[in-house]
Design a protein around this motif. Structure first.
Motif, PDB file in Angstrom:
ATOM      1  N   GLY A  20      25.088  45.571  26.388  1.00 31.93           N
ATOM      2  CA  GLY A  20      25.766  44.286  26.585  1.00 31.93           C
ATOM      3  C   GLY A  20      26.967  44.433  27.504  1.00 31.93           C
ATOM      4  N   HIS A  21      26.879  45.368  28.448  1.00 35.95           N
ATOM      5  CA  HIS A  21      28.047  45.722  29.263  1.00 35.95           C
ATOM      6  C   HIS A  21      28.424  44.673  30.298  1.00 35.95           C
ATOM      7  CE1 HIS A  21      24.891  46.707  32.084  1.00 35.95           C
ATOM      8  NE2 HIS A  21      25.748  47.148  32.999  1.00 35.95           N
ATOM      9  N   THR A  22      27.523  43.725  30.592  1.00 37.36           N
ATOM     10  CA  THR A  22      27.853  42.700  31.577  1.00 37.36           C
ATOM     11  C   THR A  22      28.445  41.446  30.946  1.00 37.36           C
ATOM     12  OG1 THR A  22      25.639  41.710  31.531  1.00 37.36           O
ATOM     13  CG2 THR A  22      26.008  43.509  33.105  1.00 37.36           C
ATOM     14  N   GLY A  23      28.505  41.402  29.612  1.00 38.90           N
ATOM     15  CA  GLY A  23      29.110  40.265  28.928  1.00 38.90           C
ATOM     16  C   GLY A  23      30.623  40.332  28.962  1.00 38.90           C
ATOM     17  N   PHE A  24      31.262  39.390  28.301  1.00 36.28           N
ATOM     18  CA  PHE A  24      32.724  39.300  28.299  1.00 36.28           C
ATOM     19  C   PHE A  24      33.380  40.571  27.764  1.00 36.28           C
ATOM     20  CE2 PHE A  24      36.368  37.567  25.569  1.00 36.28           C
ATOM     21  CZ  PHE A  24      37.322  37.804  26.554  1.00 36.28           C
ATOM     22  N   TRP A  28      34.958  44.147  29.873  1.00 31.19           N
ATOM     23  CA  TRP A  28      36.290  44.717  29.630  1.00 31.19           C
ATOM     24  C   TRP A  28      36.181  46.169  29.176  1.00 31.19           C
ATOM     25  CZ3 TRP A  28      41.346  43.322  30.306  1.00 31.19           C
ATOM     26  CH2 TRP A  28      41.608  42.009  30.699  1.00 31.19           C
ATOM     27  N   LEU A  29      35.233  46.458  28.277  1.00 34.51           N
ATOM     28  CA  LEU A  29      35.075  47.825  27.782  1.00 34.51           C
ATOM     29  C   LEU A  29      34.613  48.748  28.912  1.00 34.51           C
ATOM     30  CD1 LEU A  29      35.325  49.529  25.209  1.00 34.51           C
ATOM     31  CD2 LEU A  29      32.921  49.059  24.727  1.00 34.51           C
ATOM     32  N   THR A  30      33.728  48.257  29.763  1.00 37.14           N
ATOM     33  CA  THR A  30      33.300  49.035  30.926  1.00 37.14           C
ATOM     34  C   THR A  30      34.487  49.337  31.831  1.00 37.14           C
ATOM     35  OG1 THR A  30      31.097  48.020  30.845  1.00 37.14           O
ATOM     36  CG2 THR A  30      31.739  49.066  32.912  1.00 37.14           C
ATOM     37  N   THR A  31      35.353  48.364  32.024  1.00 28.36           N
ATOM     38  CA  THR A  31      36.549  48.544  32.857  1.00 28.36           C
ATOM     39  C   THR A  31      37.453  49.626  32.275  1.00 28.36           C
ATOM     40  OG1 THR A  31      36.453  46.189  33.436  1.00 28.36           O
ATOM     41  CG2 THR A  31      38.473  47.365  33.995  1.00 28.36           C
ATOM     42  N   HIS A 231      43.612  39.156  21.343  1.00 24.22           N
ATOM     43  CA  HIS A 231      43.247  39.458  22.722  1.00 24.22           C
ATOM     44  C   HIS A 231      42.078  40.426  22.727  1.00 24.22           C
ATOM     45  CE1 HIS A 231      43.520  40.984  26.862  1.00 24.22           C
ATOM     46  NE2 HIS A 231      44.059  39.805  27.131  1.00 24.22           N
ATOM     47  N   VAL A 232      41.208  40.290  23.710  1.00 23.57           N
ATOM     48  CA  VAL A 232      39.990  41.095  23.782  1.00 23.57           C
ATOM     49  C   VAL A 232      40.271  42.592  23.738  1.00 23.57           C
ATOM     50  CG1 VAL A 232      39.954  41.010  26.314  1.00 23.57           C
ATOM     51  CG2 VAL A 232      37.822  41.429  25.050  1.00 23.57           C
ATOM     52  N   LEU A 233      41.424  43.031  24.246  1.00 22.27           N
ATOM     53  CA  LEU A 233      41.737  44.458  24.259  1.00 22.27           C
ATOM     54  C   LEU A 233      42.018  45.014  22.865  1.00 22.27           C
ATOM     55  CD1 LEU A 233      43.973  44.708  27.455  1.00 22.27           C
ATOM     56  CD2 LEU A 233      41.633  45.546  27.163  1.00 22.27           C
ATOM     57  N   GLU A 234      42.411  44.160  21.933  1.00 17.65           N
ATOM     58  CA  GLU A 234      42.735  44.635  20.581  1.00 17.65           C
ATOM     59  C   GLU A 234      41.524  45.282  19.902  1.00 17.65           C
ATOM     60  OE1 GLU A 234      45.821  44.681  19.703  1.00 17.65           O
ATOM     61  OE2 GLU A 234      46.848  42.785  20.004  1.00 17.65           O
ATOM     62  N   PRO A 235      40.420  44.550  19.690  1.00 19.14           N
ATOM     63  CA  PRO A 235      39.284  45.201  19.023  1.00 19.14           C
ATOM     64  C   PRO A 235      38.639  46.284  19.868  1.00 19.14           C
ATOM     65  CG  PRO A 235      38.664  43.013  19.792  1.00 19.14           C
ATOM     66  CD  PRO A 235      40.144  43.130  19.971  1.00 19.14           C
ATOM     67  N   LEU A 236      38.674  46.127  21.208  1.00 18.44           N
ATOM     68  CA  LEU A 236      38.051  47.153  22.055  1.00 18.44           C
ATOM     69  C   LEU A 236      38.717  48.506  21.876  1.00 18.44           C
ATOM     70  CD1 LEU A 236      37.273  45.293  25.406  1.00 18.44           C
ATOM     71  CD2 LEU A 236      35.790  45.655  23.413  1.00 18.44           C
ATOM     72  N   LEU A 340      43.723  43.093  38.712  1.00 19.58           N
ATOM     73  CA  LEU A 340      44.336  42.255  37.681  1.00 19.58           C
ATOM     74  C   LEU A 340      43.950  42.727  36.283  1.00 19.58           C
ATOM     75  CD1 LEU A 340      45.837  39.651  36.764  1.00 19.58           C
ATOM     76  CD2 LEU A 340      43.692  38.400  37.157  1.00 19.58           C
ATOM     77  N   THR A 341      42.684  43.066  36.099  1.00 19.87           N
ATOM     78  CA  THR A 341      42.179  43.519  34.795  1.00 19.87           C
ATOM     79  C   THR A 341      42.733  44.894  34.441  1.00 19.87           C
ATOM     80  OG1 THR A 341      40.169  42.234  35.223  1.00 19.87           O
ATOM     81  CG2 THR A 341      40.082  43.830  33.432  1.00 19.87           C
ATOM     82  N   TYR A 342      42.758  45.807  35.418  1.00 21.80           N
ATOM     83  CA  TYR A 342      43.398  47.117  35.224  1.00 21.80           C
ATOM     84  C   TYR A 342      44.856  46.956  34.794  1.00 21.80           C
ATOM     85  CZ  TYR A 342      39.898  50.402  37.158  1.00 21.80           C
ATOM     86  OH  TYR A 342      38.800  51.197  37.366  1.00 21.80           O
ATOM     87  N   GLU A 343      45.549  46.048  35.455  1.00 20.78           N
ATOM     88  CA  GLU A 343      46.974  45.821  35.173  1.00 20.78           C
ATOM     89  C   GLU A 343      47.175  45.407  33.720  1.00 20.78           C
ATOM     90  OE1 GLU A 343      49.766  42.165  36.288  1.00 20.78           O
ATOM     91  OE2 GLU A 343      49.346  43.424  38.049  1.00 20.78           O
TER      92      GLU A 343
END
Length: 353
Positions: A20-24, A28-31, A231-236, A340-343
């Motif tokens: 599911g790496h192309t989903g929302f 982010w997890l791939t990034t 925020h998406v980064l929390e659970p990731l 922007l996402t890296y930042e």
């Protein structure tokens, strides 16, 4: 939680497979793993979303096929021989689970089964985080947050499929993986993540952004519903912490973990709309009460287990979560999206509030 340098030491050149790496969440997890220097492999049923394509990965190896195909799933995973697997692939929209129940059950349960079945044939050590959902609990809308050992269940197809995945996971763990330490796996239960890059239909933030850009009135189904927004980064990074723990100890093997804010920090849909109204003055909305399907108004999680055993808890408060989300959407047309996402990932890792 480890900093960027510490995470790079763990994951640099490690083979990381994300379904599911192309989903929302998957994008982010791939990034994150691309930033950490991992060798990233991704499996998705559909061709890349606009968000994923805009990230322009050069080194990620993409496999586009349906995990419901056991033969192809087994062949691909055994060929890659990953060190870490994050299974995110799913049909994640509750409303779609009513209009397309067969696809929902197949995507969520059969794909989950095929990954577990494939793990039986691994000869090497692998650390696996199987993502289900906070909606796997039998939700009686109590104020106290659900703990990982509470009753599973669902009143609609999406929730029921995720509860079934948890039951399936436990049966496979007890039958095949409990008495060994090579295949290390756990489930992660999280939901209601927000952040930049989400363009899914029938989800609150994407619907808000689309309405703003098209200058339309937003139709809100359940304005007083509360959720453990994060925020998406929390659970990731919770999933990443869990994978590190699986890699270093067998104590997490077969366990389930909640990932979300403290129950007292839940906010309503109306509160999110008000925050967006502050930034986008033209925003307008209206509520409608046509109940096309059953939907819970209250959902809380108890995340003490993740805090105690894998040293994880949310970093951002509600305001910061909304601010980071709004910042991404305000800037995605002006800046390089990957930059922007890296930042935002670096900002999150460096935040110690």
């Amino acid at each position: 939680m480890k900093n960027l340098i510490g995470l790079k030491k763990i994951f640099k050149n490690q083979k990381v497979l994300i379904t599911g790496h192309t989903g929302f969440k998957g994008a982010w997890l791939t990034t994150i793993f691309d930033l950490l220097g991992a060798k990233v492999y991704g499996i998705s049923k559909n061709h890349p979303t606009n968000f994923y394509k805009s990230l322009k990965f050069k080194k990620v190896k993409n496999y586009i096929f349906d995990l419901k195909d056991l033969k192809k799933t087994k062949k691909t995973l055994l060929k890659i021989q990953p060190d870490f697997i994050f299974h995110l692939a799913a049909q994640a929209i509750v409303s779609k689970s009513y209009t397309d129940p067969i696809e929902t059950w197949n995507s969520n349960l059969i794909s989950f089964l095929n990954v577990l079945e494939t793990l039986r044939f691994f000869k090497k050590k692998v650390n696996v985080v199987m993502i289900t959902s906070d909606k796997c609990y039998l939700n009686i809308e109590k104020i106290r947050g659900y703990k990982e050992n509470e009753r599973l269940g669902g009143f609609e197809n999406y929730s029921a499929s995720k509860a079934s995945c948890e039951i399936l996971f436990k049966s496979y763990y007890e039958s095949y993986f409990k008495k060994q330490n090579k295949i290390r796996l756990a489930t992660a239960r999280a939901g209601n993540v927000i952040g930049g890059g989400d363009w899914s239909k029938n989800r609150l933030i994407p619907d808000i952004i689309r309405s703003i850009e098209k200058k339309q009135i937003i139709k809100i189904r359940n304005i007083n519903a509360t959720r453990p927004w994060q925020h998406v980064l929390e659970p990731l990074f919770g999933y990443i912490n869990l994978s590190i723990s699986l890699n270093t100890t067998t104590k997490m093997n077969g366990e389930a973990f909640n990932f979300g804010p403290f129950a007292s920090k839940n906010y309503s849909v109306k509160k999110i709309l008000e925050k967006f109204k502050f930034e986008f003055k033209s925003i307008k909305w209206k509520s409608y009460n046509k109940k096309k399907f059953k939907e819970s108004k209250l959902l809380n999680l108890n995340c003490n287990k993740a805090k105690k055993l894998i040293n994880w808890k949310t970093k951002y408060n509600f305001k910061q979560t909304i601010d980071e989300t709004i910042f991404w959407y305000k800037n995605y047309k002006k800046r390089d999206i990957k930059e922007l996402t890296y930042e935002q990932i670096n900002k999150y890792l460096n935040y110690n509030g």
